[in-house]
Design an enzyme around this catalytic site. Structure first.
Site, mmCIF file in Angstrom:
data_model
loop_
_atom_site.group_PDB
_atom_site.id
_atom_site.type_symbol
_atom_site.label_atom_id
_atom_site.label_comp_id
_atom_site.label_asym_id
_atom_site.label_seq_id
_atom_site.Cartn_x
_atom_site.Cartn_y
_atom_site.Cartn_z
ATOM 1 N N ASP A 84 -15.894 -11.904 9.060
ATOM 2 C CA ASP A 84 -14.628 -11.389 8.504
ATOM 3 C C ASP A 84 -14.651 -9.880 8.337
ATOM 4 O O ASP A 84 -14.154 -9.336 7.356
ATOM 5 C CB ASP A 84 -14.300 -12.085 7.171
ATOM 6 C CG ASP A 84 -12.887 -11.782 6.686
ATOM 7 O OD1 ASP A 84 -12.075 -11.289 7.488
ATOM 8 O OD2 ASP A 84 -12.605 -12.026 5.496
ATOM 9 N N ASN B 24 -9.806 -9.025 11.541
ATOM 10 C CA ASN B 24 -10.731 -10.048 12.000
ATOM 11 C C ASN B 24 -10.071 -11.002 12.998
ATOM 12 O O ASN B 24 -8.863 -11.179 13.000
ATOM 13 C CB ASN B 24 -11.240 -10.859 10.809
ATOM 14 C CG ASN B 24 -10.106 -11.509 10.043
ATOM 15 O OD1 ASN B 24 -9.515 -10.875 9.178
ATOM 16 N ND2 ASN B 24 -9.780 -12.748 10.372
ATOM 17 N N ASP C 13 -13.020 -7.061 9.195
ATOM 18 C CA ASP C 13 -11.868 -6.275 9.666
ATOM 19 C C ASP C 13 -12.263 -4.813 9.882
ATOM 20 O O ASP C 13 -13.119 -4.289 9.177
ATOM 21 C CB ASP C 13 -10.751 -6.266 8.626
ATOM 22 C CG ASP C 13 -10.294 -7.634 8.212
ATOM 23 O OD1 ASP C 13 -9.160 -7.971 8.526
ATOM 24 O OD2 ASP C 13 -11.074 -8.366 7.561
ATOM 25 N N TRP D 82 -3.184 -4.093 9.287
ATOM 26 C CA TRP D 82 -2.615 -4.167 7.933
ATOM 27 C C TRP D 82 -2.932 -2.961 7.067
ATOM 28 O O TRP D 82 -2.686 -2.980 5.861
ATOM 29 C CB TRP D 82 -2.989 -5.474 7.247
ATOM 30 C CG TRP D 82 -4.444 -5.846 7.202
ATOM 31 C CD1 TRP D 82 -5.108 -6.581 8.135
ATOM 32 C CD2 TRP D 82 -5.402 -5.546 6.178
ATOM 33 N NE1 TRP D 82 -6.429 -6.745 7.757
ATOM 34 C CE2 TRP D 82 -6.629 -6.128 6.564
ATOM 35 C CE3 TRP D 82 -5.343 -4.849 4.980
ATOM 36 C CZ2 TRP D 82 -7.791 -6.027 5.790
ATOM 37 C CZ3 TRP D 82 -6.503 -4.747 4.195
ATOM 38 C CH2 TRP D 82 -7.700 -5.340 4.605
ATOM 39 N N ARG E 50 0.791 -1.241 0.000
ATOM 40 C CA ARG E 50 0.000 0.000 0.000
ATOM 41 C C ARG E 50 0.816 1.280 0.000
ATOM 42 O O ARG E 50 0.239 2.362 -0.051
ATOM 43 C CB ARG E 50 -1.000 -0.030 1.160
ATOM 44 C CG ARG E 50 -2.003 -1.127 0.932
ATOM 45 C CD ARG E 50 -3.188 -1.179 1.815
ATOM 46 N NE ARG E 50 -3.794 -2.452 1.500
ATOM 47 C CZ ARG E 50 -3.466 -3.603 2.062
ATOM 48 N NH1 ARG E 50 -2.584 -3.642 3.037
ATOM 49 N NH2 ARG E 50 -4.010 -4.728 1.670
ATOM 50 N N GLY F 29 -1.917 -11.315 8.021
ATOM 51 C CA GLY F 29 -1.929 -12.778 8.168
ATOM 52 C C GLY F 29 -3.055 -13.303 9.031
ATOM 53 O O GLY F 29 -3.006 -14.448 9.495
ATOM 54 N N GLY F 30 -4.098 -12.484 9.230
ATOM 55 C CA GLY F 30 -5.202 -12.897 10.093
ATOM 56 C C GLY F 30 -5.891 -14.167 9.631
ATOM 57 O O GLY F 30 -6.470 -14.897 10.435
ATOM 58 N N GLU F 31 -5.836 -14.439 8.329
ATOM 59 C CA GLU F 31 -6.470 -15.656 7.797
ATOM 60 C C GLU F 31 -5.617 -16.899 8.063
ATOM 61 O O GLU F 31 -6.012 -18.009 7.719
ATOM 62 C CB GLU F 31 -6.725 -15.511 6.303
ATOM 63 C CG GLU F 31 -8.060 -14.860 5.979
ATOM 64 C CD GLU F 31 -8.234 -13.470 6.539
ATOM 65 O OE1 GLU F 31 -7.312 -12.664 6.383
ATOM 66 O OE2 GLU F 31 -9.280 -13.198 7.155
#
Lengths: 560, 170
Positions: free
Chosen positions: A317, A274, A319, A256, A144, A204-206
């Site tokens: 989910d 999340n 976020d 993030w 970003r 890396g929340g997933e």
């Protein structure tokens, strides 16, 4: 027998086989004082949001409602992509270009960083960090943006490295490892310079990681502090996680997207992601702090001074990493946040006290949040194997792409996505480095809408510019009474900030999924937009995921 | 619907590749399928610098080794050899920017590159259709991230090797 080989010599830098000179002009020093007053020098775009307040609002008004119809391309920079890269189908610009005294600094996917002459589009230098092909990406090969200060340019990479480059030539000054790729961590946000430090977050929340925010010495890269956004047992907030379980260890809450900063309060406002697993709440009973929250950190210590959770015990989910826009109303210091869950929150940013909540998208059926903040979930994946459809889908009513706030109109301009999804709970055991969703998920592909919508600070909608697809790019507001926005189908739009009337558009040849910015050089205003369709399209706009790729920076200006 | 699939691998990898015509140009495939060549490990000097040799054998259009394994991230000194009777090149990943080496027929050169670990990287011969014919190979970097970059949490379970692989090993 001795074989005599032709001497091939030593491998050279590939960039030597290009027209890139490898040097950028030395610009005036960007220090903390300059960044504190970034908006007052709107000829530059010195920091991620244009200013610490996150408003994405520029005082430039040379391009305005009267003349924007004459806006045309000044130059195009084509980045392109060759060879095998991680997430090759998802790579995309997601950056916001910074401009410092005529030099543009912009990051790309897969470890790319370019310095470009902002007046001509000529590439001045490039840096390419080698990114492992197998790095865990959530959820695409994107970055970003960067920060610039004291002659250095800073950015993070998908394999969780923080780099400081010499801003005049792109050579590495120092490098720090800021996350564990074996655990599924990566990094994608634009770091933020505050005082003599630089702040980063993790992704890396997933993958069931434990989110954290870190502070580094600007000059040396020495680590100042780390604050985890999921508490350990015994720490404040730990009572919102199962007491006898392991859930906190994999709790998510990743930061993030770049936060905002109030220098008077010395607070950094960080949005968190999340909880993990995303959709299987039974393994993590409780509110799951500090997931889906804003945490206000003391920038000197990293201490969490207050927090507000937008979606307690998230099962969709949702976020809350997106911008926390700082603004004032009736002399009160406030923070506005458009959440994935479809609601606009306004908080007192001195203490986190909720002022009011209002919906900003048409279709919300996952649950209800009252104006005073009471949350009632209604539709969520609960029983194993049973599909549940809900609005908004997991990309939210607004994904990470940013709203803008005009100090002139006192309106927020929001990229709205109106699309639902079906999640079917599928429990899985946790394994480090493996996706940890706890569900099968399909986002709708044939029932979607989007808009650029304008709201006053109380959440009342003032106008709406409708499109057929969810919006997936950031908004820019200027003192020229203009709102700039890119669409998934490639149009770059200029709207009248008071009415929403379309005044100009340009078809850029690929969809928009980035953050545009504006600047001026020698009295000439430019608007620059990174173009290229990619990113987490299966979540954001799966019905458009087969659209053509692209990877260009296009700068626009008035003729003459 | 549940789909059951049983895969029994009883041949050595090299024999299987040969029988299927996957170990040579213009047999089963026109070129070489990625990573169907050999595997080798880099050696490490006392100062931590790693070294290895990669080469293109005559008419094989396949980097040898096709998979080069490094014990950890860091500096790698490569000797690069073209034993083929055609001109190729080598474009290697490297922190800062890729490194390029032109490889005339029967030539030999060097490259110094720096890579993070863990993870793996592709490199190629960006000449003509060398990549499609098979001149794309992998550098695998093993190891863990530095201790200070790891998460503050108890050691977590990781995926284990499959039962099929265990049986084949036995």
């Amino acid at each position: 027998m001795t074989l005599e080989y032709v001497d091939a010599g030593e491998a050279i830098d590939h960039v030597a086989l290009s027209a890139v000179g490898g040097a950028a002009p030395v610009t005036d020093n960007v220090d903390y004082e300059r960044i504190l007053n970034a908006r007052s020098e709107s000829k530059n775009w010195l920091t991620y949001y244009g200013d610490y307040d996150g408003q994405r609002y520029s005082l430039l008004d040379q391009i305005n409602t009267e003349n924007v119809s004459k806006l045309s391309p000044a130059w195009i920079f084509q980045a392109g992509q060759a060879g095998h890269i991680a997430g090759g189908s998802t790579y995309s610009f997601e950056a916001c270009p910074l401009i410092v005294d005529g030099v543009m600094y912009v990051t790309g996917w897969d470890g790319w960083f370019w310095a470009i002459d902002a007046a001509t589009g000529t590439e001045l230098w490039r840096y390419k960090h080698a990114i492992p092909f197998d790095v865990s990406l959530c959820c695409s090969n994107v970055n970003r943006g960067c920060a610039v200060a004291h002659g250095k340019a800073y950015f993070v990479t998908a394999n969780a490295q923080l780099l400081a480059l010499d801003a005049t030539n792109g050579k590495k000054v120092w490098q720090k490892t800021i996350g564990d790729v074996r655990a599924g961590e990566s990094a994608s946000l634009a770091p933020l310079v505050i005082k003599d430090t630089i702040i980063t977050g993790s992704a890396g929340g997933e993958f069931g990681v434990r989110g954290h925010i870190d502070c580094w010495d600007l000059e040396t890269g020495d680590h100042r502090w780390r604050t985890y956004t999921v508490p350990k047992p015994g720490e404040p907030g730990s009572e919102t996680w199962p007491a006898d379980g392991e859930a906190w260890q994999r709790g998510g809450a990743n930061h993030w997207v770049t936060g905002t900063y109030d220098p008077e309060l010395n607070l950094y406002y960080a949005g968190t992601g999340n909880p993990a697993p995303d959709f299987d709440g039974a393994v993590r009973e409780g509110d799951n702090l500090y997931t889906d929250s804003v945490v206000a950190l003391d920038v000197d210590s990293g201490e969490i001074k207050w927090h507000y959770q937008f979606t307690p015990h998230d099962l969709w989910d949702y976020d809350s990493t997106m911008e926390m826009t700082l603004f004032e109303r009736d002399g009160k210091k406030l923070l506005g946040h458009f959440d994935k869950n479809g609601y606009f929150f306004v908080l007192d940013r001195t203490n986190g006290e909720l002022q009011h909540v209002t919906p900003f998208v048409d279709r919300i059926d996952w649950g209800v949040i009252t104006r005073d903040g009471k949350v009632t979930p209604r539709k969520y994946p609960d029983k194993e194997g049973e599909p549940v459809h809900f609005f908004p889908g997991p990309a939210g009513a607004k994904e990470w792409t940013h709203a803008a706030y005009s100090q002139k109109t006192e309106l927020f301009y929001v990229p709205v996505a109106d699309v639902g999804a079906t999640a079917t709970r599928r429990r899985r055991e946790f394994k480090e480095g493996m996706p940890y969703w706890g569900a099968a998920v399909q986002v709708d592909i044939d029932d979607m809408n989007g808009s650029v919508s304008a709201f006053d600070t109380y959440g009342e909608e003032k106008w709406r510019y409708r499109i057929d697809y969810p919006m997936a790019a950031s908004i820019l507001a200027t003192a020229g009474d203009l709102v700039f926005a890119g669409t998934p189908t490639g149009e770059f739009l200029a709207l009248d900030s008071r009415t929403g009337e379309k005044l100009w558009e340009f078809q850029c040849g690929s969809g928009h999924h980035s953050s545009c910015s504006t600047y001026s050089i020698d009295g000439k205003q430019y608007v620059v937009v990174p173009v290229g369709w990619g990113g987490w399209l299966e979540g954001i706009v799966p019905g458009m995921s087969a659209n053509g790729h692209g990877s260009a920076l296009i700068a626009f200006a008035l003729p003459g | 619907m549940t789909i059951s699939e049983e895969v029994a691998i009883t041949e050595e990898r090299a024999d299987l590749l040969s029988r299927l015509g996957l170990d040579v140009q213009n047999d089963a495939t026109i070129g070489r399928v990625l990573s169907t060549g050999s595997i080798a490990e880099a050696t490490e000097r006392a100062d931590g610098t790693m070294e290895a040799t990669i080469r293109i054998k005559e008419d094989e259009y396949c980097w040898d080794p096709a998979i080069l394994v490094l014990p950890h991230g860091g500096d790698l000194e490569l000797t690069i050899i073209n034993d083929d009777k055609n001109t190729h090149a080598c474009l290697l990943p490297n922190n800062g920017g890729p490194k390029f080496l032109g490889l005339l027929n029967h030539s030999k050169g060097k490259a110094n590159i720096t890579l993070d670990g863990p993870g793996y990287y592709w490199y190629s011969s960006p000449a003509g259709n060398d990549e499609g014919r098979g001149l794309t190979a992998a550098i695998v970097v093993g190891g863990e991230v530095p201790p200070e970059a790891r998460l503050d949490r108890p050691k977590q379970p990781r995926p284990s090797k499959s039962i099929v692989k265990e049986i084949v090993k036995e």
